[in-house]
Motif scaffolding. Structure first.
Motif, PDB file in Angstrom:
ATOM      1  N   ALA A 153      35.309  -9.319  15.658  1.00  0.00           N
ATOM      2  CA  ALA A 153      35.481  -8.833  17.036  1.00  0.00           C
ATOM      3  C   ALA A 153      36.951  -8.890  17.415  1.00  0.00           C
ATOM      4  N   LYS A 154      37.415  -7.860  18.105  1.00  0.00           N
ATOM      5  CA  LYS A 154      38.813  -7.845  18.553  1.00  0.00           C
ATOM      6  C   LYS A 154      38.833  -8.420  19.968  1.00  0.00           C
ATOM      7  N   THR A 155      38.829  -9.757  20.020  1.00  0.00           N
ATOM      8  CA  THR A 155      38.725 -10.419  21.323  1.00  0.00           C
ATOM      9  C   THR A 155      40.106 -10.552  21.957  1.00  0.00           C
ATOM     10  N   SER A 157      41.261 -13.271  22.865  1.00  0.00           N
ATOM     11  CA  SER A 157      41.764 -14.625  22.566  1.00  0.00           C
ATOM     12  C   SER A 157      42.765 -14.553  21.411  1.00  0.00           C
ATOM     13  N   TYR A 158      43.951 -14.092  21.692  1.00  0.00           N
ATOM     14  CA  TYR A 158      44.972 -13.905  20.660  1.00  0.00           C
ATOM     15  C   TYR A 158      46.072 -14.960  20.734  1.00  0.00           C
ATOM     16  N   ALA A 159      45.815 -16.088  21.418  1.00  0.00           N
ATOM     17  CA  ALA A 159      46.882 -17.086  21.580  1.00  0.00           C
ATOM     18  C   ALA A 159      47.339 -17.612  20.213  1.00  0.00           C
ATOM     19  N   VAL A 160      46.379 -17.863  19.298  1.00  0.00           N
ATOM     20  CA  VAL A 160      46.754 -18.360  17.968  1.00  0.00           C
ATOM     21  C   VAL A 160      47.556 -17.292  17.215  1.00  0.00           C
ATOM     22  N   ASN A 161      47.099 -16.040  17.335  1.00  0.00           N
ATOM     23  CA  ASN A 161      47.808 -14.955  16.645  1.00  0.00           C
ATOM     24  C   ASN A 161      49.256 -14.855  17.133  1.00  0.00           C
ATOM     25  N   MET A 162      49.438 -14.984  18.462  1.00  0.00           N
ATOM     26  CA  MET A 162      50.792 -14.889  19.019  1.00  0.00           C
ATOM     27  C   MET A 162      51.639 -16.093  18.616  1.00  0.00           C
ATOM     28  N   GLU A 187      44.232 -11.602   6.947  1.00  0.00           N
ATOM     29  CA  GLU A 187      44.834 -10.462   7.653  1.00  0.00           C
ATOM     30  C   GLU A 187      46.104 -10.946   8.336  1.00  0.00           C
ATOM     31  N   GLY A 188      46.842 -10.018   8.936  1.00  0.00           N
ATOM     32  CA  GLY A 188      47.949 -10.405   9.791  1.00  0.00           C
ATOM     33  C   GLY A 188      47.418 -10.695  11.190  1.00  0.00           C
ATOM     34  N   PRO A 189      48.233 -11.299  12.069  1.00  0.00           N
ATOM     35  CA  PRO A 189      47.789 -11.574  13.441  1.00  0.00           C
ATOM     36  C   PRO A 189      47.434 -10.310  14.213  1.00  0.00           C
ATOM     37  N   THR A 190      48.045  -9.181  13.834  1.00  0.00           N
ATOM     38  CA  THR A 190      47.722  -7.908  14.497  1.00  0.00           C
ATOM     39  C   THR A 190      47.647  -6.772  13.480  1.00  0.00           C
ATOM     40  N   SER A 191      47.263  -7.081  12.243  1.00  0.00           N
ATOM     41  CA  SER A 191      47.318  -6.037  11.212  1.00  0.00           C
ATOM     42  C   SER A 191      46.398  -6.355  10.037  1.00  0.00           C
ATOM     43  N   THR A 192      46.145  -5.339   9.230  1.00  0.00           N
ATOM     44  CA  THR A 192      45.343  -5.458   8.011  1.00  0.00           C
ATOM     45  C   THR A 192      46.274  -5.466   6.799  1.00  0.00           C
ATOM     46  N   ILE A 210      37.608 -11.084   9.085  1.00  0.00           N
ATOM     47  CA  ILE A 210      38.765 -10.336   9.584  1.00  0.00           C
ATOM     48  C   ILE A 210      38.281  -9.096  10.328  1.00  0.00           C
ATOM     49  N   LEU A 211      39.223  -8.509  11.070  1.00  0.00           N
ATOM     50  CA  LEU A 211      38.899  -7.292  11.802  1.00  0.00           C
ATOM     51  C   LEU A 211      38.876  -6.114  10.829  1.00  0.00           C
ATOM     52  N   ALA A 212      37.907  -5.218  11.007  1.00  0.00           N
ATOM     53  CA  ALA A 212      37.892  -3.985  10.214  1.00  0.00           C
ATOM     54  C   ALA A 212      38.967  -3.059  10.786  1.00  0.00           C
ATOM     55  N   GLY A 213      40.040  -2.847  10.056  1.00  0.00           N
ATOM     56  CA  GLY A 213      41.175  -2.074  10.575  1.00  0.00           C
ATOM     57  C   GLY A 213      40.879  -0.575  10.584  1.00  0.00           C
ATOM     58  N   THR A 214      41.179   0.080  11.691  1.00  0.00           N
ATOM     59  CA  THR A 214      40.971   1.528  11.739  1.00  0.00           C
ATOM     60  C   THR A 214      42.031   2.260  10.911  1.00  0.00           C
ATOM     61  N   THR A 215      43.240   1.709  10.859  1.00  0.00           N
ATOM     62  CA  THR A 215      44.312   2.367  10.090  1.00  0.00           C
ATOM     63  C   THR A 215      44.028   2.231   8.594  1.00  0.00           C
ATOM     64  N   GLN A 216      43.597   1.036   8.184  1.00  0.00           N
ATOM     65  CA  GLN A 216      43.238   0.818   6.772  1.00  0.00           C
ATOM     66  C   GLN A 216      42.091   1.758   6.369  1.00  0.00           C
ATOM     67  N   ALA A 217      41.107   1.901   7.252  1.00  0.00           N
ATOM     68  CA  ALA A 217      39.958   2.768   6.920  1.00  0.00           C
ATOM     69  C   ALA A 217      40.439   4.210   6.746  1.00  0.00           C
ATOM     70  N   LEU A 248      51.493  -4.067   5.896  1.00  0.00           N
ATOM     71  CA  LEU A 248      50.638  -4.511   6.996  1.00  0.00           C
ATOM     72  C   LEU A 248      50.370  -3.279   7.847  1.00  0.00           C
ATOM     73  N   LEU A 249      49.078  -2.972   7.993  1.00  0.00           N
ATOM     74  CA  LEU A 249      48.676  -1.729   8.663  1.00  0.00           C
ATOM     75  C   LEU A 249      48.129  -2.011  10.058  1.00  0.00           C
ATOM     76  N   SER A 250      48.559  -1.207  11.013  1.00  0.00           N
ATOM     77  CA  SER A 250      47.972  -1.281  12.357  1.00  0.00           C
ATOM     78  C   SER A 250      48.231   0.043  13.059  1.00  0.00           C
ATOM     79  N   GLY A 251      47.406   0.288  14.079  1.00  0.00           N
ATOM     80  CA  GLY A 251      47.407   1.596  14.708  1.00  0.00           C
ATOM     81  C   GLY A 251      48.739   1.980  15.331  1.00  0.00           C
TER      82      GLY A 251
HETATM   83  N1  PLP Z   1      43.631  -7.238  12.331  1.00  0.00           N
HETATM   84  C1  PLP Z   1      43.926  -7.710  13.562  1.00  0.00           C
HETATM   85  C2  PLP Z   1      43.688  -9.156  13.844  1.00  0.00           C
HETATM   86  C3  PLP Z   1      44.449  -6.864  14.544  1.00  0.00           C
HETATM   87  O1  PLP Z   1      44.721  -7.329  15.761  1.00  0.00           O
HETATM   88  C4  PLP Z   1      44.692  -5.513  14.226  1.00  0.00           C
HETATM   89  C5  PLP Z   1      45.267  -4.604  15.225  1.00  0.00           C
HETATM   90  O2  PLP Z   1      44.594  -3.979  15.971  1.00  0.00           O
HETATM   91  C6  PLP Z   1      44.372  -5.045  12.957  1.00  0.00           C
HETATM   92  C7  PLP Z   1      43.845  -5.931  12.023  1.00  0.00           C
HETATM   93  C8  PLP Z   1      44.623  -3.612  12.576  1.00  0.00           C
HETATM   94  O3  PLP Z   1      43.702  -2.776  13.187  1.00  0.00           O
HETATM   95  P1  PLP Z   1      44.024  -1.255  13.511  1.00  0.00           P
HETATM   96  O4  PLP Z   1      44.510  -0.629  12.252  1.00  0.00           O
HETATM   97  O5  PLP Z   1      42.720  -0.706  13.931  1.00  0.00           O
HETATM   98  O6  PLP Z   1      45.060  -1.236  14.586  1.00  0.00           O
END
Ligand code: PLP
Length: 281
Positions: A153-155, A157-162, A187-192, A210-217, A248-251
């Motif tokens: 879940a992309k909650t 609660s990102y305090a640890v990530n930050m 994963e990265g704190p905001t990336s795949t 980990i979060l299923a990344g939309t950019t990775q997909a 590291l992939l992110s939108g």
């Molecule tokens: N993992 C985490 C924890 C993220 O916060 C993000 C960013 O949204 C991603 C992966 C990458 O996801 P996306 O490619 O959908 O931006």
């Protein structure tokens, strides 16, 4: 300078408000508890080409959190109101926030916040990033059977990530790759994490929580169609070290090439261009 925008969902209508206007009460559970979910949607050429994938993930995150979801049309409406007249030449980041509101089965809070992509993000996209690996302190399999840990879940609660990102900055790096107790890549704190090795693209399994990344997909779909095999691999930091390239992939930032890993320079074997071309299609 394009200024930030805020849109709030009120009484079934997307209402644009001044960026400094109050839009939630201090009692909103998203504010006090991080009790909500979000998405960061790229705005490019004045449009949101990847919105559908974010709508799907927002619904999934809300479901994992047992959070009321106002429906895709409401989310589309707040995003559209934010993006309306956004200058085509300015890349934007549209953050959609959905919180539990005041709780007690009351309506959720839905907001869209739009701002230009920060210059530092654009720099990292162009020039690459120095990354440190840091332990997250969880076993790789724990979140698959512990729904209260909200794996996937992309909650809000990102305090640890930050905090992890601040730690990276303090040691002279730009970003982080989290590892499990067993040393598996997460994963990265905001990336795949994606790496190229043995003629394939690899990414860690989502059953690690980990979060299923939309950019990775998107990258894996397009790479597969273009004849570049892809695979889900439970990798380690050593696999990243020996990889031909790591991203590291992110939108919003796209594919950021890892140019240093734990203070050791890392090449990309000229593959970043191909990755960017595939993502740009
Ligand atoms: N993992 C985490 C924890 C993220 O916060 C993000 C960013 O949204 C991603 C992966 C990458 O996801 P996306 O490619 O959908 O931006």
């Amino acid at each position: 300078m394009t200024s930030a925008r805020v849109v709030v969902w009120r009484n079934g209508t997307a209402t644009a408000v001044a960026p400094d206007e109050p839009v939630v009460t201090g009692f909103d559970l998203g504010l006090g508890r991080g009790d909500g979910v979000f998405e960061s949607v790229l705005v490019t050429g004045g449009t949101t080409p990847h919105l559908d994938a974010h709508l799907t993930r927002l619904r999934r995150s809300a479901s994992i959190m047992e959070l009321a979801h106002p429906g895709d049309d409401a989310v589309r409406a707040v995003v559209a109101a934010g993006v309306a007249d956004w200058p085509a030449e300015v890349e934007g980041a549209c953050r959609v926030l959905l919180t539990r509101g005041l709780g007690d089965d009351g309506p959720p809070t839905l907001l869209a916040l739009l701002a230009p992509v920060p210059a530092e993000t654009l720099r990292q996209r162009e020039q690459g990033i120095a990354v440190v690996s840091l332990p997250l302190g969880v076993p790789a399999d724990v979140r698959a059977t512990a729904p209260w840990l909200l794996g996937g879940a992309k909650t809000l609660s990102y305090a640890v990530n930050m905090a992890a990102l601040r730690h990276a900055h303090a040691v002279g790096a730009d970003d982080v790759v989290f590892t499990s107790v067993e040393g598996r890549l997460l994963e990265g704190p905001t990336s795949t994490v994606v790496w190229a090795a043995g003629g394939r693209l690899h990414t860690p399994p989502v059953d690690t929580g980990i979060l299923a990344g939309t950019t990775q997909a998107r990258l894996f779909d397009r790479a597969g169609a273009a004849g570049w095999p892809t695979t889900v691999t439970p990798g380690s930091v050593e696999d990243m070290r020996s990889a031909d390239a790591v991203w590291l992939l992110s939108g919003i930032r796209g594919a950021a090439t890892v140019t240093r890993l734990d203070d050791v320079p890392h090449g990309d074997a000229g593959l970043s261009r191909r990755v960017r071309e595939l993502l740009a299609r």
